[in-house]
Design an enzyme around this catalytic site. Structure first.
Site, PDB file in Angstrom:
ATOM      1  N   GLU A   1      10.233 -15.522  -0.205  1.00 40.19           N
ATOM      2  CA  GLU A   1      11.519 -15.306   0.326  1.00 40.19           C
ATOM      3  C   GLU A   1      11.355 -14.519   1.580  1.00 40.19           C
ATOM      4  O   GLU A   1      10.677 -13.500   1.400  1.00 40.19           O
ATOM      5  CB  GLU A   1      12.309 -14.557  -0.582  1.00 40.19           C
ATOM      6  CG  GLU A   1      13.455 -13.555  -0.120  1.00 40.19           C
ATOM      7  CD  GLU A   1      14.381 -13.171  -1.389  1.00 40.19           C
ATOM      8  OE1 GLU A   1      14.483 -11.308  -1.058  1.00 40.19           O
ATOM      9  OE2 GLU A   1      14.769 -13.484  -2.266  1.00 40.19           O
TER      10      GLU A   1
ATOM     11  N   CYS B   1      16.538  -7.412   2.104  1.00 35.26           N
ATOM     12  CA  CYS B   1      16.775  -8.833   2.602  1.00 35.26           C
ATOM     13  C   CYS B   1      17.922  -9.701   2.527  1.00 35.26           C
ATOM     14  O   CYS B   1      17.850 -10.347   3.622  1.00 35.26           O
ATOM     15  CB  CYS B   1      15.434  -9.872   1.692  1.00 35.26           C
ATOM     16  SG  CYS B   1      13.753  -9.307   2.279  1.00 35.26           S
TER      17      CYS B   1
ATOM     18  N   SER C   1       1.018  -1.734   0.242  1.00 38.10           N
ATOM     19  CA  SER C   1       0.262   0.053   0.033  1.00 38.10           C
ATOM     20  C   SER C   1       0.628   1.149   0.402  1.00 38.10           C
ATOM     21  O   SER C   1       0.297   2.349  -0.743  1.00 38.10           O
ATOM     22  CB  SER C   1      -1.105  -0.072   0.987  1.00 38.10           C
ATOM     23  OG  SER C   1      -1.516  -1.207   1.490  1.00 38.10           O
TER      24      SER C   1
END
Length: 495
Positions: free
Chosen positions: A231, A265, A161
């Site tokens: 992931e 990540c 969002s």
């Protein structure tokens, strides 16, 4: 129908307004996608290949507009945004050329040579649901979708969002290239509505985000017995060996730790340096970090942009404050940036810590921000043990001579290991799998598995002349004895 305002975290200004979808509208999108997918899967691969090579070209020709959009809604530096454009183009090109071979029926060995033939083919799963995060709003929205679409599926995507504009813009390039609108739906909206409707209706779920959320979605997918790939989080280590090029390692570690303001990540959050070179590396690394330029400009000069929100700045600051209270020392950074050009943005200084005790939260927990700690260790074996002492296993980085680097890499518990690079060499290797061990995820993107996971395999076996279990008229005991003799006699021939 309602709208949502998108605000730049770099300057606090409104950068767009988008329609917000509901659960009911998401269910309707699935009805549309299923109807369109039935025709899309039969579109010849040559046509799909042409579409995605055209998409590749459009992404590169429209890179300036894409970069502007990414930077505006995420606050990241332009050089970090370009990694997203590059990834999407590379993914489209790779699978455009590779999908045909992967999806072509292939021969497999029959159990009994000459008397049977076996073929394996792959069919699309149907409609793939993609729930994408905010940190890479272009690549993590569309790159997974590219593989799913080339496998013959339709896709329903929920962008985060906070960063929906990149996904909406790149969707128009897919449509322009020739992907039917009914085959690729982009539905911004809250996770509780749009996200949960996707989980309830999709035939395969692709998620990128936190480990905590990934566990919940995986459990929901398991209840429905559909495929799931995720992931998830990481606490990625970097090892500096005694034979490393120290200056190169220090400069490379800056990119490894602070690309996308550490909101990555596969970003490095802990560094283990062998004692013999620890002081030299630390000096060079801190000097390089202090030379970084942090800003919101849309040019190419900034080394790091803002964080995604003021709330996230508070979270990162809380990790650092907790570590300092526990005894950690700040070598550089360790503070919000609130002066001048940073006044209205969500900025935090690139931060390097040392002497971080195991009791500090960030010693093991993922910060997901521009924070890294350095720990000196007596040797490479100790560095390996410390690197593996984590619940995560997404990415690792080793700085050493090639032979030393390969020896260390072969012992690290991570889905990708980069030698003399932070993360990019493995990331852009589209022909190799990318994903996490342990709590860093399940499934892989990239490589052959990154496309085949969106398919169901079918084995078609044809038997000739006689039954596979032996002629009906043959005594069962004699058949068993003959079969056992033949298997022993031809053990190394019938491989």
């Amino acid at each position: 129908m309602s709208n949502n305002t998108v605000v730049s975290p770099a300057c606090g200004e409104e950068v767009g307004s988008i329609r917000v979808y509901t659960a009911e509208e998401t269910r309707a999108a699935f009805v549309s996608a299923r109807a369109a997918q039935a025709a899309w899967e039969h579109v010849p691969h040559a046509t799909k290949k042409r579409i995605f090579l055209e998409f590749h070209d459009l992404v590169l020709s429209e890179k300036t507009a894409l970069l502007d959009t990414i930077c505006a809604e995420s606050g990241k530096a332009r050089k970090d945004a370009f990694e997203e454009v590059l990834d999407v183009a590379l993914t489209a090109r790779h699978y455009a050329y590779r999908a045909g071979a992967l999806l072509r029926p292939r021969r497999a060995r029959a159990g009994i040579p000459l008397t049977g033939s076996v073929r394996v083919n792959h069919e699309p799963v149907g409609v793939v649901g993609v729930i994408a995060p905010w940190n890479y709003p272009l690549t993590l929205a569309v790159s997974d979708a590219v593989a799913a679409l080339l496998a013959g599926n339709a896709v329903v995507l929920k962008p985060d969002s906070a960063t929906p504009l990149s996904a909406l813009r790149v969707a128009e390039l897919l449509y322009e290239a020739g992907v039917p609108r009914e085959v690729f739906h982009v539905l911004p909206g809250p996770g509780a509505e749009v996200g949960q409707a996707i989980v309830a209706d999709c035939d395969y779920l692709m998620f990128t985000g936190s480990t905590a959320t990934g566990r919940k979605l995986a459990a929901q997918a398991g209840e429905r017995l559909i495929g799931f790939s995720g992931e998830l989080g990481g606490k990625n280590p970097l090892i500096v060996a005694s034979d490393a090029d120290i200056q190169r390692a220090a400069e490379g570690a800056v990119t490894a730790c602070f690309s996308n303001a550490g909101q990555l990540c596969i970003s490095i959050e802990r560094i283990y340096v062998v004692d013999a070179v620890a002081a030299e590396f630390t000096r060079a690394f801190v000097r390089s970090v202090e030379a970084m330029k942090v800003g919101a400009e849309h040019g190419w000069n900034a080394d790091m942009g803002s964080l995604i929100s003021h709330d996230h700045v508070e979270k990162v600051s809380g990790f650092v404050d907790d570590a300092v209270a526990a005894g950690a020392r700040v070598l550089t950074g360790g503070k919000r940036l609130i002066d001048g050009a940073h006044a209205r943005g969500a900025y935090y200084a690139p931060t390097v810590l040392t002497d971080v005790p195991a009791s500090a939260r960030l010693y093991r927990e993922e910060v997901f921000g521009p924070v890294v700690y350095i720990e000196s260790v007596p040797d490479e074996d100790t560095a390996i043990a410390r690197a593996n002492d984590t619940d995560y296993g997404l990415n690792a980085s080793v700085w050493a001579r090639a032979s030393t680097g390969r020896r260390i890499a072969s012992q690290l518990h991570a889905g990708t290991v980069n030698i003399n690079e932070g993360y990019a060499t493995a990331w852009i290797a589209m022909d190799a799998p990318m994903g996490g061990w342990k709590s860093s995820g399940v499934g892989r993107r990239h490589g052959d598995g990154g496309l085949l996971k969106y398919t169901e395999a079918r084995t078609v076996a044809l038997q000739r002349w006689t039954h596979a279990t032996g002629p009906a008229a043959l005594d069962r005991e004699k058949f068993a004895a003959t079969a056992a003799w033949a298997l022993r006699a031809f053990r190394d021939v019938l491989r």
